[in-house]
Design a protein around this motif. Structure first.
Motif, PDB file in Angstrom:
ATOM      1  N   ALA A 137      -7.505  -6.367  -5.016  1.00 32.27           N
ATOM      2  CA  ALA A 137      -6.668  -6.845  -6.122  1.00 32.27           C
ATOM      3  C   ALA A 137      -5.467  -5.944  -6.365  1.00 32.27           C
ATOM      4  O   ALA A 137      -4.457  -6.375  -6.920  1.00 32.27           O
ATOM      5  CB  ALA A 137      -7.495  -6.955  -7.399  1.00 32.27           C
ATOM      6  N   GLN A 138      -5.560  -4.685  -5.919  1.00 30.80           N
ATOM      7  CA  GLN A 138      -4.478  -3.736  -6.149  1.00 30.80           C
ATOM      8  C   GLN A 138      -3.769  -3.323  -4.858  1.00 30.80           C
ATOM      9  O   GLN A 138      -2.954  -2.413  -4.859  1.00 30.80           O
ATOM     10  CB  GLN A 138      -5.029  -2.499  -6.872  1.00 30.80           C
ATOM     11  N   GLU A 139      -4.085  -4.022  -3.778  1.00 26.52           N
ATOM     12  CA  GLU A 139      -3.427  -3.739  -2.500  1.00 26.52           C
ATOM     13  C   GLU A 139      -2.106  -4.480  -2.404  1.00 26.52           C
ATOM     14  O   GLU A 139      -1.916  -5.542  -3.006  1.00 26.52           O
ATOM     15  CB  GLU A 139      -4.310  -4.209  -1.339  1.00 26.52           C
ATOM     16  N   SER A 140      -1.210  -3.943  -1.607  1.00 27.47           N
ATOM     17  CA  SER A 140       0.026  -4.662  -1.299  1.00 27.47           C
ATOM     18  C   SER A 140      -0.307  -5.784  -0.327  1.00 27.47           C
ATOM     19  O   SER A 140      -1.318  -5.734   0.390  1.00 27.47           O
ATOM     20  CB  SER A 140       1.051  -3.718  -0.670  1.00 27.47           C
ATOM     21  N   GLU A 141       0.532  -6.804  -0.285  1.00 27.32           N
ATOM     22  CA  GLU A 141       0.323  -7.910   0.639  1.00 27.32           C
ATOM     23  C   GLU A 141       0.373  -7.409   2.081  1.00 27.32           C
ATOM     24  O   GLU A 141      -0.370  -7.887   2.940  1.00 27.32           O
ATOM     25  CB  GLU A 141       1.392  -8.987   0.427  1.00 27.32           C
ATOM     26  N   GLU A 142       1.226  -6.421   2.336  1.00 31.31           N
ATOM     27  CA  GLU A 142       1.333  -5.856   3.685  1.00 31.31           C
ATOM     28  C   GLU A 142       0.016  -5.205   4.113  1.00 31.31           C
ATOM     29  O   GLU A 142      -0.458  -5.422   5.230  1.00 31.31           O
ATOM     30  CB  GLU A 142       2.462  -4.820   3.727  1.00 31.31           C
ATOM     31  N   ASP A 143      -0.580  -4.422   3.218  1.00 28.91           N
ATOM     32  CA  ASP A 143      -1.851  -3.771   3.538  1.00 28.91           C
ATOM     33  C   ASP A 143      -2.952  -4.806   3.731  1.00 28.91           C
ATOM     34  O   ASP A 143      -3.805  -4.674   4.617  1.00 28.91           O
ATOM     35  CB  ASP A 143      -2.243  -2.793   2.435  1.00 28.91           C
ATOM     36  N   SER A 144      -2.943  -5.829   2.891  1.00 31.45           N
ATOM     37  CA  SER A 144      -3.949  -6.877   2.980  1.00 31.45           C
ATOM     38  C   SER A 144      -3.854  -7.617   4.311  1.00 31.45           C
ATOM     39  O   SER A 144      -4.869  -7.867   4.968  1.00 31.45           O
ATOM     40  CB  SER A 144      -3.790  -7.854   1.813  1.00 31.45           C
ATOM     41  N   GLN A 145      -2.650  -7.953   4.716  1.00 30.55           N
ATOM     42  CA  GLN A 145      -2.454  -8.684   5.965  1.00 30.55           C
ATOM     43  C   GLN A 145      -2.799  -7.829   7.178  1.00 30.55           C
ATOM     44  O   GLN A 145      -3.310  -8.330   8.182  1.00 30.55           O
ATOM     45  CB  GLN A 145      -1.006  -9.170   6.066  1.00 30.55           C
ATOM     46  N   ARG A 146      -2.556  -6.527   7.064  1.00 35.90           N
ATOM     47  CA  ARG A 146      -2.781  -5.628   8.191  1.00 35.90           C
ATOM     48  C   ARG A 146      -4.259  -5.597   8.594  1.00 35.90           C
ATOM     49  O   ARG A 146      -4.578  -5.494   9.770  1.00 35.90           O
ATOM     50  CB  ARG A 146      -2.301  -4.222   7.843  1.00 35.90           C
TER      51      ARG A 146
END
Length: 216
Positions: free
Chosen positions: A186-195
């Protein structure tokens, strides 16, 4: 064959802050799922076509996490597949969980509880228990406990985790002495999530390996 809903029903009222209660409730669940491999296989194949579950699956260079079940309360059932070179930095988790080894083994270092703070130096940690987790062994770990794992390639574990108790966990690097907070999705960036998000192609590859290994 039991349905998954029947199997996990005892987990719905568990106090996930109480590791002993969690262990008592999760062991029968792990017993059944470790025995009914056809059910595990059906769950994995169903997750492959479930966009919500697929979005929760994660791929790293040395670890794959397949989410077989997730409900709004935060209970999740996962398969962890360890790849060559896997090792953990000392860390705690945001939730209490139970694990059962289905294939191969890993070396497990338990450091117990500590005051969780980013100023904590990993060099001050002493393992209070070092054990081998082999096929058939299981354990329950509190969200407060610090541990680390070094896994043989192709090790597979079945994990039942409860709802997140905190929004972050502490990760430490013994080599550099650094410690930092790691936050939930919930507190991750979209970039980190996609990675870290697993592709459907990768998930199919992992499932095929699990079938070849007769885990599923």
């Amino acid at each position: 064959m039991n349905t998954l809903e029947q199997i996990i029903e005892p987990l719905r009222d568990v106090d996930w802050n109480n590791p002993e209660a969690v262990h008592t409730a999760t062991q029968p669940v792990l017993d059944v799922l470790a025995t009914e491999r056809q059910l595990l296989r059906a769950l994995a194949l169903a997750a492959l076509d479930d966009e919500e579950l697929l979005s929760l699956c994660e791929h790293y260079d040395i670890l794959d996490k397949i989410v077989l079940f997730s409900n709004p309360s935060g209970i999740r059932l996962r398969l962890h597949v360890f790849q060559p070179g896997y090792f953990d930095r000392p860390h705690n988790h945001r939730w209490t969980y139970s694990s059962r080894i289905l294939r191969n083994r890993y070396l497990h270092r338990l450091y117990g509880d500590a005051e969780l703070d980013s100023s904590l130096h990993p060099g001050t940690l002493d393992a209070v228990q070092v054990r081998e987790e082999v096929v058939g062994t299981s354990y329950t770990l509190s969200h407060k406990a610090i541990h680390a794992v070094v896994a043989d390639p192709g090790t597979v574990s079945l994990v039942v985790r409860g709802p997140a108790v905190t929004d972050r966990c502490l990760v430490m690097d013994s080599a550099t002495g650094a410690a930092w907070w790691q936050y939930g999705a919930a507190q991750e960036s979209e970039e980190d999530s996609q990675r870290k998000r697993m592709s459907r192609v990768r998930m199919r590859e992992v499932i095929d390996s699990l079938i070849d290994w007769k885990v599923l």
